[in-house]
Design a protein around this motif. Structure first.
Motif, PDB file in Angstrom:
ATOM      1  N   LEU A  20       0.839  -1.205   0.000  1.00 27.63           N
ATOM      2  CA  LEU A  20       0.000   0.000   0.000  1.00 27.63           C
ATOM      3  C   LEU A  20       0.874   1.255   0.000  1.00 27.63           C
ATOM      4  CD1 LEU A  20      -2.822  -1.014   2.526  1.00 27.63           C
ATOM      5  CD2 LEU A  20      -2.900  -1.055   0.021  1.00 27.63           C
ATOM      6  N   HIS A  21       1.935   1.239   0.812  1.00 24.94           N
ATOM      7  CA  HIS A  21       2.852   2.387   0.855  1.00 24.94           C
ATOM      8  C   HIS A  21       3.481   2.607  -0.520  1.00 24.94           C
ATOM      9  CE1 HIS A  21       6.030   5.137   1.995  1.00 24.94           C
ATOM     10  NE2 HIS A  21       6.885   4.321   1.431  1.00 24.94           N
ATOM     11  N   LEU A  23       2.329   1.928  -3.386  1.00 25.34           N
ATOM     12  CA  LEU A  23       1.370   2.429  -4.373  1.00 25.34           C
ATOM     13  C   LEU A  23       0.717   3.753  -3.947  1.00 25.34           C
ATOM     14  CD1 LEU A  23      -0.166  -1.014  -5.371  1.00 25.34           C
ATOM     15  CD2 LEU A  23       1.403   0.386  -6.727  1.00 25.34           C
ATOM     16  N   ALA A  24       1.069   4.253  -2.755  1.00 25.47           N
ATOM     17  CA  ALA A  24       0.482   5.495  -2.249  1.00 25.47           C
ATOM     18  C   ALA A  24       1.240   6.725  -2.743  1.00 25.47           C
ATOM     19  CB  ALA A  24       0.447   5.463  -0.723  1.00 25.47           C
ATOM     20  N   ASP A  25       1.720   6.663  -3.947  1.00 24.64           N
ATOM     21  CA  ASP A  25       2.477   7.772  -4.525  1.00 24.64           C
ATOM     22  C   ASP A  25       2.073   7.873  -5.994  1.00 24.64           C
ATOM     23  OD1 ASP A  25       5.296   9.442  -4.421  1.00 24.64           O
ATOM     24  OD2 ASP A  25       5.012   8.403  -6.338  1.00 24.64           O
ATOM     25  N   PRO A  26       1.782   9.077  -6.475  1.00 26.08           N
ATOM     26  CA  PRO A  26       1.275   9.220  -7.846  1.00 26.08           C
ATOM     27  C   PRO A  26       2.213   8.662  -8.919  1.00 26.08           C
ATOM     28  CG  PRO A  26       1.073  11.294  -6.643  1.00 26.08           C
ATOM     29  CD  PRO A  26       1.856  10.364  -5.771  1.00 26.08           C
ATOM     30  N   LEU A  29       2.270   4.779  -8.605  1.00 26.69           N
ATOM     31  CA  LEU A  29       0.985   4.251  -9.058  1.00 26.69           C
ATOM     32  C   LEU A  29       0.949   4.258 -10.592  1.00 26.69           C
ATOM     33  CD1 LEU A  29      -1.646   3.241  -7.829  1.00 26.69           C
ATOM     34  CD2 LEU A  29      -2.402   5.611  -7.618  1.00 26.69           C
ATOM     35  N   PHE A  91      -2.937 -11.597  -1.989  1.00 29.42           N
ATOM     36  CA  PHE A  91      -4.046 -10.656  -1.757  1.00 29.42           C
ATOM     37  C   PHE A  91      -4.972 -10.634  -2.974  1.00 29.42           C
ATOM     38  CE2 PHE A  91      -0.078  -8.579   0.028  1.00 29.42           C
ATOM     39  CZ  PHE A  91      -0.273  -9.003   1.333  1.00 29.42           C
ATOM     40  N   LEU A  94      -6.549  -7.453  -4.920  1.00 30.80           N
ATOM     41  CA  LEU A  94      -6.062  -6.173  -4.390  1.00 30.80           C
ATOM     42  C   LEU A  94      -5.453  -5.277  -5.473  1.00 30.80           C
ATOM     43  CD1 LEU A  94      -5.515  -4.469  -1.765  1.00 30.80           C
ATOM     44  CD2 LEU A  94      -3.192  -5.361  -1.911  1.00 30.80           C
ATOM     45  N   ILE A  98      -6.844  -1.659  -6.817  1.00 35.78           N
ATOM     46  CA  ILE A  98      -6.119  -0.386  -6.709  1.00 35.78           C
ATOM     47  C   ILE A  98      -5.920   0.240  -8.091  1.00 35.78           C
ATOM     48  CG2 ILE A  98      -3.901   0.661  -6.083  1.00 35.78           C
ATOM     49  CD1 ILE A  98      -3.765  -1.347  -3.738  1.00 35.78           C
ATOM     50  N   ALA A 101      -9.164   1.625  -9.303  1.00 33.61           N
ATOM     51  CA  ALA A 101      -9.468   2.890  -8.621  1.00 33.61           C
ATOM     52  C   ALA A 101      -8.648   4.028  -9.242  1.00 33.61           C
ATOM     53  CB  ALA A 101      -9.167   2.759  -7.131  1.00 33.61           C
ATOM     54  N   HIS A 102      -7.413   3.722  -9.600  1.00 32.38           N
ATOM     55  CA  HIS A 102      -6.540   4.718 -10.245  1.00 32.38           C
ATOM     56  C   HIS A 102      -7.123   5.148 -11.595  1.00 32.38           C
ATOM     57  CE1 HIS A 102      -3.000   6.734 -11.726  1.00 32.38           C
ATOM     58  NE2 HIS A 102      -2.858   5.864 -12.701  1.00 32.38           N
ATOM     59  N   GLU A 105     -10.193   7.307 -11.015  1.00 34.78           N
ATOM     60  CA  GLU A 105      -9.820   8.662 -10.596  1.00 34.78           C
ATOM     61  C   GLU A 105      -9.276   9.458 -11.782  1.00 34.78           C
ATOM     62  OE1 GLU A 105      -8.148  10.060  -6.557  1.00 34.78           O
ATOM     63  OE2 GLU A 105      -6.414   9.511  -7.731  1.00 34.78           O
ATOM     64  N   ARG A 108     -12.046  10.706 -13.963  1.00 33.08           N
ATOM     65  CA  ARG A 108     -12.798  11.850 -13.444  1.00 33.08           C
ATOM     66  C   ARG A 108     -12.072  13.172 -13.675  1.00 33.08           C
ATOM     67  NH1 ARG A 108     -14.349   8.105  -9.453  1.00 33.08           N
ATOM     68  NH2 ARG A 108     -12.601   8.569  -8.113  1.00 33.08           N
TER      69      ARG A 108
END
Lengths: 110, 110
Positions: A20-21, A23-26, A29, A91, A94, A98, A101-102, A105, A108
């Motif tokens: 998660l960490h 992938l928590a960066d633009p 990702l 996972f 998972l 993710i 979701a990317h 987003e 949008r």
């Protein structure tokens, strides 16, 4: 010359919080999304990222050390691909969730 | 006395990378998992976390500012619940996927 695989966590060493960490960066990702779209392996140079080469190298390293990507040296190139099967084993759903979701987003923003 | 809702991002302000960052921590992941299991709202005091009160408050704040939880003051209590519907609207399946992965990982540790 044979490929040289760079150090990475074994399947059992991959931790959800590290994934998660990572992938928590633009930028990271985006790298993962491009690798998923390509469904193969890409050289670091193939990514048109808005960061310096050393920052880019760092991002690939974070993804590799979290177990999200595998990297190997081939001549002067460093090739990367997603560890899709490994992550799916650990996972289920998972990574697809993710990356989905990317895409949602990104859609949008247009 | 009426509840006072603490500041949080509007639905359109929630960013995927902020949600992933918020959940990329074992304590915050555990808070989210407990809120999901409870399916309601819980006071911060209801969590038996292995951290100090100020660290715990910080973790709740990170989750709230990322849009993962909503918090309100009720008397001397600070109540929290997951923004399940908001996250599902933005990123269908994401929260369930992450919490499912957390349960899978926890199960392997036993």
């Amino acid at each position: 010359m044979a490929d040289t695989q760079l150090p990475e966590p074994a399947l059992t060493e991959i931790r959800l919080t590290a994934v998660l960490h990572a992938l928590a960066d633009p930028i990271r990702l985006r790298i993962a999304a491009e690798l998923a779209q390509d469904q193969g392996e890409l050289a670091c140079q193939a990514f048109d990222l808005p960061v310096t080469k050393s920052t880019s190298t760092h991002h690939f390293k974070v993804l590799r050390e979290a177990g999200v990507i595998r990297q190997c040296r081939r001549g002067t190139h460093r090739m990367s691909h997603l560890r899709t099967a490994d992550l799916e084993t650990l996972f289920p759903g998972l990574l697809a969730g993710i990356l989905g979701a990317h895409l949602a987003e990104d859609g949008r923003k247009d």
